[in-house]
Design a protein around this motif. Structure first.
Motif, PDB file in Angstrom:
ATOM      1  N   VAL A 225       0.828  -1.212   0.000  1.00  0.00           N
ATOM      2  CA  VAL A 225       0.000   0.000   0.000  1.00  0.00           C
ATOM      3  C   VAL A 225       0.859   1.257   0.000  1.00  0.00           C
ATOM      4  CG1 VAL A 225      -1.809   1.290   1.204  1.00  0.00           C
ATOM      5  CG2 VAL A 225      -1.865  -1.211   1.164  1.00  0.00           C
ATOM      6  N   GLY A 229       2.394   1.295  -3.488  1.00  0.00           N
ATOM      7  CA  GLY A 229       1.176   1.971  -3.948  1.00  0.00           C
ATOM      8  C   GLY A 229       1.390   3.331  -4.577  1.00  0.00           C
ATOM      9  N   MET A 266      -3.543  -2.702   4.331  1.00  0.00           N
ATOM     10  CA  MET A 266      -4.267  -3.487   3.324  1.00  0.00           C
ATOM     11  C   MET A 266      -5.750  -3.555   3.667  1.00  0.00           C
ATOM     12  SD  MET A 266      -2.324  -5.155   0.847  1.00  0.00           S
ATOM     13  CE  MET A 266      -2.853  -6.855   0.655  1.00  0.00           C
ATOM     14  N   VAL A 269      -7.687  -0.254   3.023  1.00  0.00           N
ATOM     15  CA  VAL A 269      -8.044   0.104   1.650  1.00  0.00           C
ATOM     16  C   VAL A 269      -8.933  -0.951   0.992  1.00  0.00           C
ATOM     17  CG1 VAL A 269      -5.968   1.499   1.357  1.00  0.00           C
ATOM     18  CG2 VAL A 269      -5.925  -0.912   0.674  1.00  0.00           C
TER      19      VAL A 269
END
Length: 330
Positions: A225, A229, A266, A269
């Motif tokens: 993330v 990410g 994780m 999101v």
């Protein structure tokens, strides 16, 4: 040639072994800049600097942050002055107008240096002063990073993911906060509700990064993330990864994360905090390296090994598995 995507500590640890298998001159590392901050007017690039200090042989390997045996006299004096003046400690954001004024690369992540909430060593601080001063002289972050890499005699090619500002903002039950406040100041305690990569839609990967992504890519056991990410949020990056062989090392053993806040991020999101969830986040990955104890059944090729990295020999074992996986999909 091979390119590693680096954020946090997972990929830098893997580089200990990767540079035994690949010629360092053939290795490019793209560093996450989403968790950079401007602290007291100086731009701090934690993920880039971990690779910089690692390659320069000065990294503090106890913390995987900063320079080994560094002194902290300036940091301690900042805290003393704040206490004597009755100034509160903790993250002190500059006001909204200041967040988008001044040097563009620091947008949305500006903090006062009063009682700085991140401990910056004295030699470490010299890097940030030099970086910021070169930026103010008109150089790009890519050019500045190459200058610093030369100063540390790096053999690999180190690139920031973008010359444009991208700020990782963690939305929590206590409100939005920069990733460094969430992780460093708050130790990951607030409940994560979402993660925003502010500015990513207006940013771009550099030409050097896009060239690097045309080579086979390894994503180390980094946080999907907040370490990887921000790169994936840049326009064109996912498309580039779909066009080249990509191998990813899971930072999980099934539902157990090795370290850091990957599990709560994780979940925050909307992704399952497991190896299977990582595969969902990386639909472009052609193969995965999983731990021997990870029985996750994926829809893509898997190479298994002991993925724990405690020293350079461990790193070489995992890097060898990555090379095997790349050979299988290239």
């Amino acid at each position: 040639m091979v390119t590693f995507l680096a954020g946090g500590t997972g990929t830098p640890k893997l580089l200990d072994g990767a540079t035994r298998l690949w010629d360092p001159a053939d290795v490019t590392v793209v560093g996450n800049t989403g968790d950079d901050v401007e602290l007291g007017g100086h731009l701090v690039c934690p993920d880039v600097d971990t690779v910089l200090f690692h390659g320069g042989g000065v990294l503090d390997r106890e913390t995987w942050w900063g320079i080994a045996d560094d002194t902290t006299a300036t940091h301690e004096e900042l805290l003393r002055l704040a206490d004597e003046a009755g100034l509160e400690r903790g993250p002190r954001y500059l006001d909204d107008e200041a967040q988008t004024s001044g040097r563009e690369i620091a947008r949305w992540r500006r903090f006062s240096g009063v009682a700085e909430f991140m401990e910056i060593g004295d030699r470490d601080r010299a890097v940030h002063v030099t970086r910021t001063s070169l930026l103010d002289e008109g150089r790009s972050l890519t050019a500045v990073t190459r200058t610093l890499a030369d100063a540390f005699d790096l053999e690999i090619d180190l690139l920031p993911m973008s010359d444009d500002p991208v700020a990782t903002i963690v939305h929590t039950d206590e409100g939005p906060m920069h990733f460094q406040e969430f992780w460093v100041a708050r130790r990951g305690e607030p409940t994560v509700e979402d993660v925003e990569f502010r500015g990513a839609d207006q940013a771009a990967p550099t030409d050097a990064v896009l060239d690097a992504l045309a080579e086979p890519v390894v994503i180390g056991p980094s946080n999907p993330v907040t370490s990887i990410g921000p790169m994936l949020a840049l326009p064109g990056v996912e498309n580039a990864l779909r066009e080249t062989p990509v191998v990813a090392v899971s930072p999980f053993i099934e539902d157990q994360v090795f370290s850091g806040p990957a599990n709560q991020l994780m979940a925050g999101v909307g992704e399952t905090p497991t190896t299977a969830g990582v595969a969902d986040v990386y639909p472009f990955a052609d193969a995965f390296v999983l731990d021997d104890e990870d029985g996750t059944d994926l829809d893509r090729p898997v190479v298994r090994t002991d993925t724990r990295i405690g020293d350079a020999d461990d790193a070489e074992r995992v890097a060898r598995a990555c090379r095997t996986a790349l050979e299988g999909v290239s």
